[in-house]
Write an enzyme that holds these catalytic residues in place. Structure first.
Site, PDB file in Angstrom:
ATOM      1  N   ARG A 190       8.007  84.024  20.462  1.00  0.00           N
ATOM      2  CA  ARG A 190       6.830  83.357  20.241  1.00  0.00           C
ATOM      3  C   ARG A 190       7.051  82.427  21.824  1.00  0.00           C
ATOM      4  NH1 ARG A 190      11.592  81.870  18.349  1.00  0.00           N
ATOM      5  NH2 ARG A 190      13.976  80.521  19.490  1.00  0.00           N
ATOM      6  N   ASP A 191       5.990  81.336  21.686  1.00  0.00           N
ATOM      7  CA  ASP A 191       5.357  80.106  22.914  1.00  0.00           C
ATOM      8  C   ASP A 191       4.399  81.134  24.166  1.00  0.00           C
ATOM      9  OD1 ASP A 191       7.206  78.936  21.219  1.00  0.00           O
ATOM     10  OD2 ASP A 191       9.055  79.168  22.679  1.00  0.00           O
TER      11      ASP A 191
ATOM     12  N   PHE B   1       3.801  77.363  15.377  1.00  0.00           N
ATOM     13  CA  PHE B   1       4.084  76.759  16.147  1.00  0.00           C
ATOM     14  C   PHE B   1       3.924  77.050  17.768  1.00  0.00           C
ATOM     15  CE2 PHE B   1       9.044  78.405  14.725  1.00  0.00           C
ATOM     16  CZ  PHE B   1       9.356  77.521  13.958  1.00  0.00           C
ATOM     17  N   SER B   2       4.790  76.748  18.629  1.00  0.00           N
ATOM     18  CA  SER B   2       3.679  76.207  20.410  1.00  0.00           C
ATOM     19  C   SER B   2       3.168  77.328  21.314  1.00  0.00           C
ATOM     20  CB  SER B   2       5.196  76.192  21.677  1.00  0.00           C
ATOM     21  OG  SER B   2       5.679  75.075  20.752  1.00  0.00           O
TER      22      SER B   2
ATOM     23  N   TRP C 167       7.287  63.381  13.365  1.00  0.00           N
ATOM     24  CA  TRP C 167       8.185  64.006  14.503  1.00  0.00           C
ATOM     25  C   TRP C 167       7.196  64.137  15.478  1.00  0.00           C
ATOM     26  CZ3 TRP C 167      13.016  65.734  15.643  1.00  0.00           C
ATOM     27  CH2 TRP C 167      12.936  66.412  16.387  1.00  0.00           C
TER      28      TRP C 167
ATOM     29  N   TRP D 181      11.989  67.808  11.981  1.00  0.00           N
ATOM     30  CA  TRP D 181      11.252  68.793  12.559  1.00  0.00           C
ATOM     31  C   TRP D 181      11.033  69.569  10.986  1.00  0.00           C
ATOM     32  CZ3 TRP D 181      12.028  73.766  11.074  1.00  0.00           C
ATOM     33  CH2 TRP D 181      11.031  74.642  11.884  1.00  0.00           C
TER      34      TRP D 181
ATOM     35  N   GLU E 103      12.847  79.649  25.443  1.00  0.00           N
ATOM     36  CA  GLU E 103      11.376  79.235  25.281  1.00  0.00           C
ATOM     37  C   GLU E 103      10.910  78.643  26.228  1.00  0.00           C
ATOM     38  OE1 GLU E 103      13.490  78.012  20.563  1.00  0.00           O
ATOM     39  OE2 GLU E 103      13.714  76.563  22.292  1.00  0.00           O
TER      40      GLU E 103
ATOM     41  N   ASN F  55       7.812  67.239  18.593  1.00  0.00           N
ATOM     42  CA  ASN F  55       8.340  67.973  19.673  1.00  0.00           C
ATOM     43  C   ASN F  55       6.691  68.918  20.712  1.00  0.00           C
ATOM     44  OD1 ASN F  55       8.679  69.847  16.792  1.00  0.00           O
ATOM     45  ND2 ASN F  55       9.513  71.215  18.668  1.00  0.00           N
ATOM     46  N   ASP F  56       7.553  70.053  20.639  1.00  0.00           N
ATOM     47  CA  ASP F  56       6.637  70.454  22.703  1.00  0.00           C
ATOM     48  C   ASP F  56       5.272  70.292  22.295  1.00  0.00           C
ATOM     49  OD1 ASP F  56       9.380  71.866  21.466  1.00  0.00           O
ATOM     50  OD2 ASP F  56       8.013  73.889  21.652  1.00  0.00           O
TER      51      ASP F  56
HETATM   52  C1  FRU Z   1      10.095  74.139  21.452  1.00  0.00           C
HETATM   53  C2  FRU Z   1      10.533  75.452  20.130  1.00  0.00           C
HETATM   54  C3  FRU Z   1       9.757  76.705  20.645  1.00  0.00           C
HETATM   55  C4  FRU Z   1       9.137  76.674  18.865  1.00  0.00           C
HETATM   56  C5  FRU Z   1       8.820  75.147  18.630  1.00  0.00           C
HETATM   57  C6  FRU Z   1       9.041  75.098  16.907  1.00  0.00           C
HETATM   58  O1  FRU Z   1      11.635  73.707  21.375  1.00  0.00           O
HETATM   59  O2  FRU Z   1      11.984  76.115  19.539  1.00  0.00           O
HETATM   60  O3  FRU Z   1      10.384  77.653  20.430  1.00  0.00           O
HETATM   61  O4  FRU Z   1       7.761  77.586  19.103  1.00  0.00           O
HETATM   62  O5  FRU Z   1       9.827  74.712  19.081  1.00  0.00           O
HETATM   63  O6  FRU Z   1       9.012  74.208  17.015  1.00  0.00           O
END
Ligand code: FRU
Length: 506
Positions: free
Chosen positions: A156-157, A85-86, A26, A53, A211, A28-29
């Protein structure tokens, strides 16, 4: 392993040729996008142990040209205390953090620690550091983590950049209080201790959590004396096409606060009726968590988005890997229609190596669909087309058409002369049944320029990325057609439309 598919093992169905996807599992970001010592680093949210995820860690890939990516070992792995996380990464050129050794600037990653039940900080999200002194090959978590904790469960992020102000420079962090629809700003001289600056939001689209923010300055029309700041706020759901999407604000930043000049109305939009007036990074369903690289030479601002949507990301067809990144996009501010807007240009995977497969000059379009010859078909193509809709009701392109089921599969990119909208219809694109929200039609109002519509389209096995009117609007959607759905057609509704030019490159 390169993401360009050369080995039979990797050449499984839907695996993109031009877009980065992890070899397995998997993704993602995009995270920690940074250029250092001739190498572009793409870190990303990754589950090293499965194609759903979970176990969030930072995967890692590197590239010299933003097109060919080499997968590297996982950079930051989750443990029993925290998921990673991101976040972002910077080159700490002046070793403000003190993590550097022997005069070599460290790479510093600023990420969100999502604390697990085993941690004393269980349930919180706070910002932490990790650093690398070997060009990103290995990473060490800072012993003083977290460096910024608001006792929040949805903080976050972090995106960090160096700000040069009149009174000296410092690091600025933009992060979100996701549920509050707030971007919070902090400053630091050493990346370790942070001081609160200001809060932006709620504003414009607030139909989901905020986010992955970003904040950067760009010249308007290339004029370095005339700049604006761009605040990017991704949100999910509540995007313009449904589900996940990215919005942007233009305004000023004085080192303390961002002031928007493009907020349509203050506060939350209960009915969403003004959504199309907001600034959107993309009008499709599959461009999310987009953020920019730091430290890119020549002042270029390059972004990547996750080519997926939280609505159905866990259900898309998987061959052991799931989800790809968008192409890298250079973003610029240009005055179009009397106001500055963000325009986007893909870093072209074919620039150095494309073969022209087919070309047509100006001609009247016959009503209906005119199929291009077999040599212009394919599932990995760049299509450049210019239309003059004239009196035709619709003009456009039929993509990924054919299929075993009587040739009914198709993805339709059409400009409607009456509504002035460009639409991408994937309702009959192939496998659309894995989630109820997947079959969709995306729409964006696009003004003609001198009566003309210019399109650049990248097809890459499981995606369609459209750049309209030289990057004024983009539409990014995943599609999952059958193997034999590779035909390309020209579409016209009624007479009076003209194809000005068409080039198919592969
Ligand atoms: C965005 C998000 C972020 C978080 C991450 C977790 O897609 O939800 O806010 O840090 O993905 O995987």
């Amino acid at each position: 392993m390169t993401s360009l598919n050369t080995t039979a093992e990797l050449d499984c169905r839907y695996r993109p040729k031009w877009h980065y996807a992890a070899e397995r599992n998997w993704l993602n970001d995009p995270n920690g996008l940074v250029y250092a010592n001739g190498v572009y680093h793409l870190f990303y949210q990754h589950n090293p142990h499965g194609d759903l995820w979970g176990n969030m860690s930072w995967g890692h890939a590197t590239s010299a040209d933003l097109v060919h990516w080499d997968e590297q070992p996982v950079a930051l792995a989750c443990d029993e205390q925290e998921a990673i996380f991101s976040g972002s990464a910077v080159v700490d050129a002046h070793n403000t953090s003190g993590f550097g050794v022997g005069g070599v600037p460290p790479l510093v990653a600023i990420y969100t620690s999502a604390y697990s039940p085993a941690s004393p900080l269980a349930g919180r999200q706070a910002q932490s550091l990790a650093y690398s002194t070997d060009d990103g090959a290995t990473w060490t978590k800072y012993a003083g983590n977290p460096v910024l904790d608001r006792a929040s469960a949805d903080f976050r992020d972090p995106k960090v950049f160096w700000y040069d102000g009149a009174a000296g420079g410092y690091w600025v962090m933009v992060a979100v209080e996701a549920l509050e629809h707030e971007v919070v700003l902090y400053k630091s001289s050493d990346l370790k201790s942070w001081e609160y600056l200001s809060t932006f939001g709620p504003a414009n689209a607030t139909g989901g959590v905020w986010e992955c923010p970003d904040l950067f300055e760009l010249p308007v029309d290339g004029d370095a004396g005339k700049t604006k700041w761009v605040l990017v706020v991704n949100l999910s759901p509540g995007g313009i096409a449904g589900g996940s999407g990215g919005q942007y604000f233009l305004g000023t930043f004085d080192g303390v606060a961002f002031r928007s000049e493009t907020t349509v109305t203050e506060g939350r939009q209960a009915d969403g009726s003004r959504m199309a007036e907001y600034g959107w990074l993309d009008w499709g369903r599959d461009y999310y968590a987009a953020v920019s690289f730091s430290n890119v030479p020549g002042g270029r601002r390059l972004m990547i988005g996750w080519m997926n949507n939280w609505q159905y990301a866990a259900a898309t067809p998987s061959d052991g890997w799931r989800s790809a990144m968008s192409l890298v996009r250079e973003v610029r501010l240009e005055t179009r229609g009397g106001r500055p807007v963000l325009v986007q240009e893909a870093v072209d995977p074919l620039e150095a190596a494309g073969t022209e497969l087919f070309a047509l000059g100006g001609q009247e379009l016959a009503g209906g669909v005119t199929w291009l010859p077999a040599g212009a078909s394919g599932d990995v193509l760049r299509i450049d087309a210019e239309f003059r809709p004239g009196a035709a009701g619709k003009v456009g392109l039929v993509l990924r058409a054919g299929g075993s089921a009587g040739g009914s599969e198709r993805t339709v990119l059409a400009y409607d002369s009456v509504s002035g909208e460009l639409s991408l219809d994937r309702t009959a694109s192939g496998n659309v049944g894995f989630h109820e929200t997947f079959p969709s039609v995306e729409r964006v109002a696009v003004p003609l320029v001198d009566g003309r519509l210019r399109l650049r389209v990248f097809l890459d096995r499981c995606s369609v990325e459209v750049f309209a009117q030289d990057g004024l609007a983009t539409i990014t959607d995943q599609v999952f057609p059958g193997d034999s759905s590779t035909a390309v057609g020209l579409l016209a509704e009624g007479d009076g439309g003209t194809l000005v030019s068409l080039t198919v490159t592969g």
